[in-house]
Design a protein around this motif. Sequence first.
Motif, PDB file in Angstrom:
ATOM      1  N   ASN A 117       0.796  -1.267   0.203  1.00  0.00           N
ATOM      2  CA  ASN A 117      -0.040   0.157  -0.080  1.00  0.00           C
ATOM      3  C   ASN A 117       0.831   1.296  -0.189  1.00  0.00           C
ATOM      4  OD1 ASN A 117      -3.112  -0.661   0.357  1.00  0.00           O
ATOM      5  ND2 ASN A 117      -1.959  -2.002   1.707  1.00  0.00           N
ATOM      6  N   GLY A 118       0.391   2.407  -0.868  1.00  0.00           N
ATOM      7  CA  GLY A 118       0.883   3.611  -0.729  1.00  0.00           C
ATOM      8  C   GLY A 118      -0.008   4.478   0.399  1.00  0.00           C
ATOM      9  N   LEU A 147      -3.417   4.848  -2.698  1.00  0.00           N
ATOM     10  CA  LEU A 147      -3.628   3.608  -3.698  1.00  0.00           C
ATOM     11  C   LEU A 147      -2.580   2.456  -3.131  1.00  0.00           C
ATOM     12  CD1 LEU A 147      -3.370   5.656  -7.029  1.00  0.00           C
ATOM     13  CD2 LEU A 147      -5.320   5.004  -5.791  1.00  0.00           C
ATOM     14  N   MET A 148      -3.204   1.308  -3.627  1.00  0.00           N
ATOM     15  CA  MET A 148      -2.503  -0.091  -3.498  1.00  0.00           C
ATOM     16  C   MET A 148      -1.180   0.112  -4.471  1.00  0.00           C
ATOM     17  SD  MET A 148      -5.428  -2.828  -2.716  1.00  0.00           S
ATOM     18  CE  MET A 148      -4.510  -3.796  -1.546  1.00  0.00           C
TER      19      MET A 148
END
Lengths: 377, 524, 324
Positions: B369-370, B373-374
């Motif tokens: 994960n960010g 967003l993933m």
Amino acid sequence: MRVISGTVPRWVDVGLIPFINILLAFLASGLIILLIGEDPIEAVRILIWGAFGTEEGIGYTLYYTTNFIFTGLAVAVAFHAGLFNIGGEGQAYIGGLGVGLALLLFDNSLPFILILPISIAASALFGAAWAYIPAYLQAYRGSHIVITTIMFNFIASALMVYLLVNVLIQPGQMSPESREFAQSAWLPFMHEAFAWFGVEITRSPLNLSIFWALVCCVLIWGFIWRTRWGYEIRTVGFNETAAVYAGINPKKIVILAMCVSGGLAGFVGLNEVLGVHHRLLLNFQLGYGFAGIAVSLMGRNHPVGIIFASLLFGTLYQGGAELSFDMPKVTREMVEVVQGLVILFSGALALMIKPTVERIYFILASAAARRASAAEG
Amino acid sequence: MTAIELRGINKSFGPVHANKNVALAIDKGTIHGIIGENGAGKSTLMSILYGFYEADSGDILINGQATKIRGSHEAIAAGIGMVHQHFMLVDPFTVLENVMLGAEGGALLDKGIDTAREELERLEREYGLDVPVDALAGELPVGLQQRVEILKALYRGAEILILDEPTGVLTPQETDQLFRILKALKDQGVTVILITHKLQEIMAVTDGVSVMRGGEMVAHRTTSETSKEELAELMVGRKVLLKVDKYEAQVGETALKVEGLSVIDSDGVPRLDNVSLTVRRGEIVGIAGVSGNGQSELLEALSGIVAPSKGRIELNGTVITRESHLDAREFRDLGVAHVPEDRHRMGLVTAFTADESAILGYHRNKAYNGSILMDRKAIVEDCAGKMAAFDVRPPTPSLKSANFSGGNQQKIVLAREMARKPDVLLVGQPTRGVDIGAIEYIHKNLVSMRDAGAAVLMVSVELEEIMSLSDRILVMFEGRIVGEVAPKDADERLLGLMMANAAPDAQEAAPASGTAPASTGAEL
Amino acid sequence: MDEFFVLLVSTLDATIRVATPLVLASLAGLYAERSGVIDIGLEGKMLASAFAAASAAYVMNSAWMGLLGGIGISVVLALVHGFACITHRGNQVVSGVAINILVAGLTVTLGIAWFSRGGQTPALTNDARFSPLIWPGAEALTGVPVIGALYSEIISGHNLLVYVAYLAVPLTWWVVYRTRFGLRLRAVGENPSAVDTAGISVTALRYQAMMCCGLLCGIAGTYLSTAQNAAFVKNMTAGQGFIALAAMIFGKWRPVPAMLACLLFGFLDAVANRIQGVKMPVVGEIPVQLIQALPYILTVILLAGFIGKAVAPKASGIPYVKER
């Protein structure tokens, strides 16, 4: 790759079968037009001219498309969590109320640069709130979300009538409408926006909210397929047991998905109240919430599909209105017929042709295989 | 006289040959047992008899007459009644209404109700089947619900009564009562077919017994001339032991300690009853048992899927009880990994791509994960890495999970669960529906997890798997752990008896060998 | 006091008339849901039959032909719903929504094509309508205080379909609780496997229930356009199908309580029309919209389990798949 025997390739399943279903819906619609004594081919020609033949026609088509994108996305997000949100009507209505209240409070005091985000937030928040209650009742009290959202459509309608008749009505006026917002707070029409760049186009209700609709498509695509929340929503939608195994709380997901869904439906209020009417009035949402079901089913719950389906229904709406001038017997209501048939064939009867198509596919495939082996031998 | 005879019954579901050339003959007025492991084909056979399925080939003879059974109504007409494992009762109906359903005796209920009431009273008298006729079926205890099912069949004039695993939900007392009823039925000339996997029931109540294995009828015996031992052997079969190369376990400290764990399901039925066990680092503890005896609930309780009703779980020193309210992800954070028994129901999402399924349960990990967003790139690379390490074919992360073969799906699940080097690995049915090549591969990986210091708890209905992989074997029966055996002392016969709770000497068969500590809670 | 009595009688009279289509439609929903098929298409079936009835009655100048047409189209739609949900195991809610939208469009489209009156049908007169039946002695009793008014206004003077609706309640009760069909109907909505293993066809049973549902919806729609009103008007059901659904839930899927719920909702409607703008003692003016929304609000509260427990037939909404 080992393909389990008895399955057809992906393109048959997600391409051919849905296509045939929609074709069936249109065929049935054509039959109805024949039945009332008009020429369906001619009707399609007039319809397309009406929708795209003039700048004004295109403007109207895209204006309707905007609403369909919002409600289509709303239905799709709920679908991904395995939920059926048929409360889009009510959520759109209340979303509009949010915009209206925000504008009545701030239109004279705040600059447009603040009005816009506030309106977006208000429509989303009000729409989401109207979806939150049925979602909560489904998750924690076990009431059926379909029934509750239907009831909430009617409650929203009664609430809006009450507010507009008794509270928000412009004093000294007969029709139940609020006062008009200050012009500085209006969301610019497309013809106004074009005029900034010196391009002149015909007036139409099309306004800048269509860009927000497209932004929402991107955002929702990212949300569903690129964030962990979307991942959790899809997990719950596909397989609730696997979700619990993965440590996902399905109750929270129900609420999350419904709130996002309700917020999206609420944006119809943005388009209508801030973009077109510039005042709060009755029934601006009428029919869009239910149409979202057809849009979402036809677009297979994917933003790209939804854009195309919305465009199609926008075309039908605008073209249908034009059609009634040339063919008095074919009116805007014919579009509802098409919608109903699309929902019937792509939704309720989605599985009807599957066995037949699969059988034909396997017959053709095995015939092709025999020919190939015969050619080799 | 023969009440029912089957000749050459065949039934396939796609590639699965569920019944192979099955033959069976049962004398009128006897109780006949059919035993076999899960998946041996018993239920399919009985479904054919009751008209749920039509056999692909073969003949059914009722009282010597060839009979076609194309639906339940034809089975009923032929005098066959069935008591299903899951009762077919309408809960808000009274017993009387349940019995009448489908045999109302006319378009109006009035007259039918009176005759049904009289007939029920007669049946109750004759067979000792006391049931409160006007009580709601859903409010009766299971033992009485079962009697209603029997009454339903008799009311329709059944002369052949099939009971599918009838004692699974009964207390020992209720079981005794059931057997008394069955004997009374037999005395009245009713033919009873009893499907079960419990050997002592066969010995206690039947006149004859047939054994099924792998879809085939492998033996017919007269009950008085056979023994539990012989039946257990016939049921399990002599299988060639799969060789698993492994050294003696290097046992470390306790990683998982369970004390007095109980689980009650949503219907209020106890599924896990006061289970205590320990698993130490570096050992594989195998749990043998016929499925449905609490193994699933044990795994689910230990992985945070269901909350225990009583007892405590100690994971690496962290104590978890009912009040902890931990979900499956929080269990994972404590070092538990779980390969579930049913990968389609739980282990992966078949509609997901392989890379999405390969992070199920770990989807919130930082690595994927960010901030919003993933990290798709990381997820796909991670999946490709797992696929390479576990030889998943095809090694295509973007392929839908459903399109992999069973063995490759299982490898994806195993790769996911083993990747984070868990302290405790829970494994259910590691090789169910997996091809031979993959079985060996999966077994090797489980052993290497053990050797790397994980505490492995494995549930399997495959006895050879249990025997070849485990360092200690626990046997479960009806939600309890009923015995412990060292693998070197175990064979199919002994395990089969223990699994049927029919081995009074089970405890003796489990001498405290080098690997078995005393703290297993196994009390008989 | 006298004035109050007159008001009361006229309110009750209105209640009965407003509740009539609700009673019929909620009984229709009851048959469907008791068999395990959720039907949110009551609204659509009513609307379609209202249109068909008005059209047929106008063309053939016969209320009876109207009734036949209304029932016919409603049964066809019920069978379409059955075809999607029972035979093809489609989503029952999606199918119901489809029928509602389809009918909303089709009635207007056909109406314009056939009658060119903006979607309305021509006004019906005399023979083409179900007119009030005056009971014997109603005239004579009008002079008698209380009883006279009650008899002539509330018992007498309604059209045939009103009596049909209220007779359908005990009849439905009798069918559901006293006949073989009723026993099987109740069973199939709770546990279709039990019905199947008893040798009864689940499919056939559910189709029969859908026919009953179509029949009653057809009468309800016919009432709207040929008895209560004298023509079909675009979207004339205006949500009554959903109120009927709410009433059925409120009555916990039982005929008599469902009728009482319909009467309550009808009463609320009749009251709402009478207190508009009237200042009440203590509470002041009650917003008429609140009273109109009350059926929906009450149903939501009921479904959430805050007043009693409304438990739907256990198998409703789930297509039956034979398991071994």
